[in-house]
Motif scaffolding. Sequence first.
Motif, PDB file in Angstrom:
ATOM      1  N   UNK A 208       4.914   4.962 -14.354  1.00 28.42           N
ATOM      2  CA  UNK A 208       3.576   4.769 -13.787  1.00 28.42           C
ATOM      3  C   UNK A 208       3.208   6.020 -13.010  1.00 28.42           C
ATOM      4  N   UNK A 209       1.923   6.265 -12.913  1.00 25.27           N
ATOM      5  CA  UNK A 209       1.418   7.353 -12.086  1.00 25.27           C
ATOM      6  C   UNK A 209       0.590   6.734 -10.976  1.00 25.27           C
ATOM      7  N   UNK A 210       0.878   7.143  -9.754  1.00 25.75           N
ATOM      8  CA  UNK A 210       0.218   6.592  -8.577  1.00 25.75           C
ATOM      9  C   UNK A 210      -0.570   7.701  -7.899  1.00 25.75           C
ATOM     10  N   UNK A 211      -1.768   7.383  -7.474  1.00 26.16           N
ATOM     11  CA  UNK A 211      -2.556   8.324  -6.673  1.00 26.16           C
ATOM     12  C   UNK A 211      -2.288   8.029  -5.198  1.00 26.16           C
ATOM     13  N   UNK A 212      -1.833   9.041  -4.500  1.00 26.88           N
ATOM     14  CA  UNK A 212      -1.532   8.921  -3.073  1.00 26.88           C
ATOM     15  C   UNK A 212      -2.594   9.711  -2.325  1.00 26.88           C
ATOM     16  N   UNK A 213      -3.368   9.028  -1.492  1.00 21.93           N
ATOM     17  CA  UNK A 213      -4.478   9.667  -0.786  1.00 21.93           C
ATOM     18  C   UNK A 213      -4.110   9.885   0.685  1.00 21.93           C
ATOM     19  N   UNK A 214      -4.106  11.122   1.089  1.00 26.83           N
ATOM     20  CA  UNK A 214      -3.900  11.455   2.499  1.00 26.83           C
ATOM     21  C   UNK A 214      -5.276  11.380   3.157  1.00 26.83           C
ATOM     22  N   UNK A 215      -5.412  10.623   4.248  1.00 31.01           N
ATOM     23  CA  UNK A 215      -6.732  10.435   4.852  1.00 31.01           C
ATOM     24  C   UNK A 215      -7.344  11.747   5.341  1.00 31.01           C
ATOM     25  N   UNK A 216      -8.628  11.862   5.111  1.00 33.55           N
ATOM     26  CA  UNK A 216      -9.390  13.025   5.580  1.00 33.55           C
ATOM     27  C   UNK A 216     -10.732  12.530   6.113  1.00 33.55           C
TER      28      UNK A 216
ATOM     29  N   UNK B  95      -0.747   2.160   4.644  1.00 32.26           N
ATOM     30  CA  UNK B  95      -1.290   1.444   3.489  1.00 32.26           C
ATOM     31  C   UNK B  95      -0.942   2.168   2.190  1.00 32.26           C
ATOM     32  N   UNK B  96      -0.963   3.483   2.197  1.00 30.69           N
ATOM     33  CA  UNK B  96      -0.589   4.246   1.000  1.00 30.69           C
ATOM     34  C   UNK B  96       0.898   4.071   0.689  1.00 30.69           C
ATOM     35  N   UNK B  97       1.741   4.018   1.728  1.00 28.11           N
ATOM     36  CA  UNK B  97       3.167   3.768   1.515  1.00 28.11           C
ATOM     37  C   UNK B  97       3.383   2.385   0.908  1.00 28.11           C
ATOM     38  N   UNK B  98       2.607   1.400   1.352  1.00 28.29           N
ATOM     39  CA  UNK B  98       2.684   0.056   0.764  1.00 28.29           C
ATOM     40  C   UNK B  98       2.267   0.070  -0.699  1.00 28.29           C
ATOM     41  N   UNK B  99       1.223   0.834  -1.022  1.00 30.53           N
ATOM     42  CA  UNK B  99       0.785   0.933  -2.427  1.00 30.53           C
ATOM     43  C   UNK B  99       1.878   1.556  -3.285  1.00 30.53           C
ATOM     44  N   UNK B 100       2.547   2.573  -2.748  1.00 28.03           N
ATOM     45  CA  UNK B 100       3.638   3.211  -3.483  1.00 28.03           C
ATOM     46  C   UNK B 100       4.787   2.225  -3.689  1.00 28.03           C
ATOM     47  N   UNK B 101       5.094   1.431  -2.671  1.00 25.47           N
ATOM     48  CA  UNK B 101       6.141   0.416  -2.793  1.00 25.47           C
ATOM     49  C   UNK B 101       5.789  -0.604  -3.878  1.00 25.47           C
ATOM     50  N   UNK B 102       4.537  -1.057  -3.905  1.00 30.22           N
ATOM     51  CA  UNK B 102       4.111  -2.000  -4.946  1.00 30.22           C
ATOM     52  C   UNK B 102       4.206  -1.381  -6.331  1.00 30.22           C
ATOM     53  N   UNK B 103       3.893  -0.094  -6.435  1.00 28.41           N
ATOM     54  CA  UNK B 103       3.986   0.591  -7.731  1.00 28.41           C
ATOM     55  C   UNK B 103       5.439   0.683  -8.189  1.00 28.41           C
ATOM     56  N   UNK B 104       6.354   0.971  -7.268  1.00 28.81           N
ATOM     57  CA  UNK B 104       7.784   1.012  -7.612  1.00 28.81           C
ATOM     58  C   UNK B 104       8.223  -0.365  -8.092  1.00 28.81           C
ATOM     59  N   UNK B 105       7.838  -1.408  -7.364  1.00 28.53           N
ATOM     60  CA  UNK B 105       8.173  -2.765  -7.775  1.00 28.53           C
ATOM     61  C   UNK B 105       7.572  -3.123  -9.116  1.00 28.53           C
ATOM     62  N   UNK B 106       6.374  -2.634  -9.401  1.00 27.95           N
ATOM     63  CA  UNK B 106       5.721  -2.900 -10.679  1.00 27.95           C
ATOM     64  C   UNK B 106       6.415  -2.227 -11.849  1.00 27.95           C
ATOM     65  N   UNK B 107       6.923  -1.024 -11.639  1.00 20.52           N
ATOM     66  CA  UNK B 107       7.644  -0.313 -12.703  1.00 20.52           C
ATOM     67  C   UNK B 107       8.951  -1.019 -13.004  1.00 20.52           C
ATOM     68  N   UNK B 108       9.606  -1.525 -11.966  1.00 20.86           N
ATOM     69  CA  UNK B 108      10.909  -2.167 -12.121  1.00 20.86           C
ATOM     70  C   UNK B 108      10.777  -3.578 -12.713  1.00 20.86           C
ATOM     71  N   UNK B 109       9.733  -4.289 -12.305  1.00 18.71           N
ATOM     72  CA  UNK B 109       9.568  -5.686 -12.736  1.00 18.71           C
ATOM     73  C   UNK B 109       9.388  -5.771 -14.256  1.00 18.71           C
ATOM     74  N   UNK B 110      10.207  -6.570 -14.862  1.00 14.54           N
ATOM     75  CA  UNK B 110      10.083  -6.819 -16.292  1.00 14.54           C
ATOM     76  C   UNK B 110      10.529  -5.665 -17.169  1.00 14.54           C
ATOM     77  N   UNK B 111      11.148  -4.642 -16.597  1.00  9.72           N
ATOM     78  CA  UNK B 111      11.603  -3.484 -17.360  1.00  9.72           C
ATOM     79  C   UNK B 111      13.107  -3.344 -17.227  1.00  9.72           C
ATOM     80  N   UNK B 112      13.670  -2.615 -18.149  1.00  9.76           N
ATOM     81  CA  UNK B 112      15.098  -2.294 -18.083  1.00  9.76           C
ATOM     82  C   UNK B 112      15.241  -0.789 -17.968  1.00  9.76           C
TER      83      UNK B 112
END
Length: 154
Positions: A64-72, A36-53
């Motif tokens: 963008x800055x993404x918080x990646x949480x390793x489960x504990x 799920x965290x990898x999916x969030x990172x993928x969405x963040x990459x897509x969000x940075x790219x979308x509508x930008x040059x």
Amino acid sequence: MIRVALTVLVAVALLTASMPAVETARTATTADRIGAEADRLERAIGGVVAGSSPVDDPALAAQATVRFRVPTGFAAAEVDRVALVESPDRPGGVVLAYRVEDRPKRTVRVGTGPVEVTVDLGGGPIELRPGGTNRIRLRYVDDEGPTVRINQAG
């Protein structure tokens, strides 16, 4: 007194018998959460790219800055190592590699969303703290083509 001792013995026996199932569930939960965290990172990459040059100057790049949480915690297995590494199968791609409690290394592909861009990890793997939250910075730059640079923030 005998009833109490017998109850304790039965409880210990049940707990011992159920521990392998608990460990399997914890490992599966950890794999799901890291996915799920990898999916969030993928969405963040897509969000940075979308509508930008992409731009040459990283200071002016969409970011963008993404918080990646390793489960504990109790419901998660102990993660020994977590890192963003270059994909062995796809040049310019990235995977999330992790190891749970001395088991074999696992990898999860991190896509780039609907747009194909190169992902640059800044020269090597990005080691993440296995317990807690990590901050990852994404920048959309023109590095001989559209590239998302990933660095650890803070």
